[in-house]
Scaffold this motif. Structure first.
Motif, short mmCIF file in Angstrom:
data_model
loop_
_atom_site.label_atom_id
_atom_site.label_comp_id
_atom_site.label_asym_id
_atom_site.label_seq_id
_atom_site.Cartn_x
_atom_site.Cartn_y
_atom_site.Cartn_z
N ASP A 51 7.84 2.40 15.62
CA ASP A 51 8.27 1.17 15.23
C ASP A 51 7.84 0.78 13.68
O ASP A 51 8.12 -0.01 12.85
CB ASP A 51 8.31 0.10 15.92
CG ASP A 51 9.40 -0.40 16.71
OD1 ASP A 51 10.62 0.98 16.57
OD2 ASP A 51 8.99 -0.72 18.78
N PHE A 52 6.12 0.83 14.11
CA PHE A 52 5.47 -0.23 13.28
C PHE A 52 5.54 0.61 11.24
O PHE A 52 5.68 -0.71 10.47
CB PHE A 52 3.58 0.86 13.14
CG PHE A 52 3.23 0.13 12.83
CD1 PHE A 52 2.55 -1.42 13.05
CD2 PHE A 52 2.31 0.45 11.37
CE1 PHE A 52 1.79 -1.64 11.97
CE2 PHE A 52 1.70 -0.68 10.38
CZ PHE A 52 1.43 -1.54 11.08
N GLU A 53 5.89 1.37 10.95
CA GLU A 53 5.47 1.56 9.77
C GLU A 53 7.01 0.68 8.54
O GLU A 53 7.63 0.00 7.67
CB GLU A 53 6.33 2.84 9.19
CG GLU A 53 5.86 3.02 7.92
CD GLU A 53 5.93 4.94 7.45
OE1 GLU A 53 5.96 5.53 8.20
OE2 GLU A 53 6.12 5.11 6.15
N LEU B 119 4.36 3.48 18.25
CA LEU B 119 3.84 3.61 16.69
C LEU B 119 5.12 3.77 15.35
O LEU B 119 5.18 3.51 14.91
CB LEU B 119 3.15 4.67 16.83
CG LEU B 119 2.38 4.92 15.94
CD1 LEU B 119 0.93 3.40 16.06
CD2 LEU B 119 0.73 6.19 16.47
N GLU C 122 8.25 -1.58 10.47
CA GLU C 122 7.84 -3.48 11.18
C GLU C 122 7.46 -3.06 9.81
O GLU C 122 7.49 -5.15 9.58
CB GLU C 122 7.51 -4.06 12.15
CG GLU C 122 9.20 -3.31 13.22
CD GLU C 122 9.82 -4.33 12.83
OE1 GLU C 122 9.63 -5.08 12.41
OE2 GLU C 122 11.08 -3.98 13.78
N PHE C 123 5.83 -3.01 9.62
CA PHE C 123 5.44 -3.31 8.71
C PHE C 123 5.70 -3.68 6.70
O PHE C 123 5.17 -4.54 6.45
CB PHE C 123 3.93 -2.32 8.65
CG PHE C 123 2.99 -2.15 7.74
CD1 PHE C 123 2.25 -3.23 8.22
CD2 PHE C 123 2.46 -1.34 6.67
CE1 PHE C 123 0.79 -3.37 6.90
CE2 PHE C 123 1.89 -1.59 6.35
CZ PHE C 123 0.76 -2.63 5.98
N LEU D 176 7.72 -4.78 19.58
CA LEU D 176 6.78 -3.03 18.69
C LEU D 176 6.91 -2.99 19.77
O LEU D 176 6.14 -3.08 20.82
CB LEU D 176 5.68 -3.70 17.54
CG LEU D 176 5.03 -3.41 16.85
CD1 LEU D 176 5.76 -3.01 15.65
CD2 LEU D 176 3.56 -3.90 16.18
#
Ligand code: PNS
Length: 162
Positions: free
Chosen positions: A97-99, A95, A101-102, A92
């Protein structure tokens, strides 16, 4: 600690960057065995073949002893089932990347409720680094030597000559 615990680091790795190697090195300290599992990402066009990416990854991780490089096709959850793993590693960076990856972590868990995704943060010098940027810099004849492992640098340099 479960000495048979296998952590799988999946990705397209087109090509492997120093950021990927940093994540693999961090995972290799935490888990007894780490499998780097390379596959085709259906939402991306790949520059290197699966075989080339596996070869580059093997050469770039040969200094780490508890790492295996493998490839798979189809769903990650099916591959995990096949090798007896349930832990997925993902890097990660920011931020942004977060969506994605989540979404991926929860979809994998929807497909198989045993799957756990562990996120590792790369060293801050790699937070801006991505395979697509490396390819763009290489194609536009910029200096990318510091961004990738040596075997990848040589391979990309050769690719530029074609
Ligand atoms: O390095 P990438 O391209 O971001 O990695 C994405 C990857 C390969 C991990 C993802 O696309 C994947 O797991 N592909 C295998 C097919 C699959 O299981 N798709 C459902 C994911 S929710």
């Amino acid at each position: 600690m479960n000495n048979n615990l296998i952590a799988v680091y999946p990705g397209s790795f087109d090509p492997p960057t120093n950021g990927h190697i940093d994540i693999i090195a961090r995972a290799s300290v935490i888990f007894p065995k780490v499998v780097v599992a390379i596959t085709h990402n259906h939402s991306k066009d790949h520059l290197f073949s699966l075989e080339e990416r596996v070869e580059m990854m093997k050469e770039s991780t040969s200094f780490l002893k508890n790492i295996k490089v493998d490839s798979f096709s189809g769903l990650l959850v099916n591959y995990l089932d096949k090798i007896g793993g349930f832990v997925v590693i993902r890097g990660l960076r920011a931020l942004s990347d977060f969506e994605y990856e989540f979404q991926m972590a929860l979809m994998n868990r929807t497909l198989n409720k045993k799957i756990e995704t562990v996120f590792l943060m790369p060293g801050q010098e790699y937070t801006f680094l991505s395979s697509s940027m490396v390819k763009e810099i290489a194609i536009l004849d910029g200096d990318f030597k510091k961004l990738v492992p040596l075997p990848v640098y040589k391979k990309l340099k050769n690719q530029q000559r074609i």
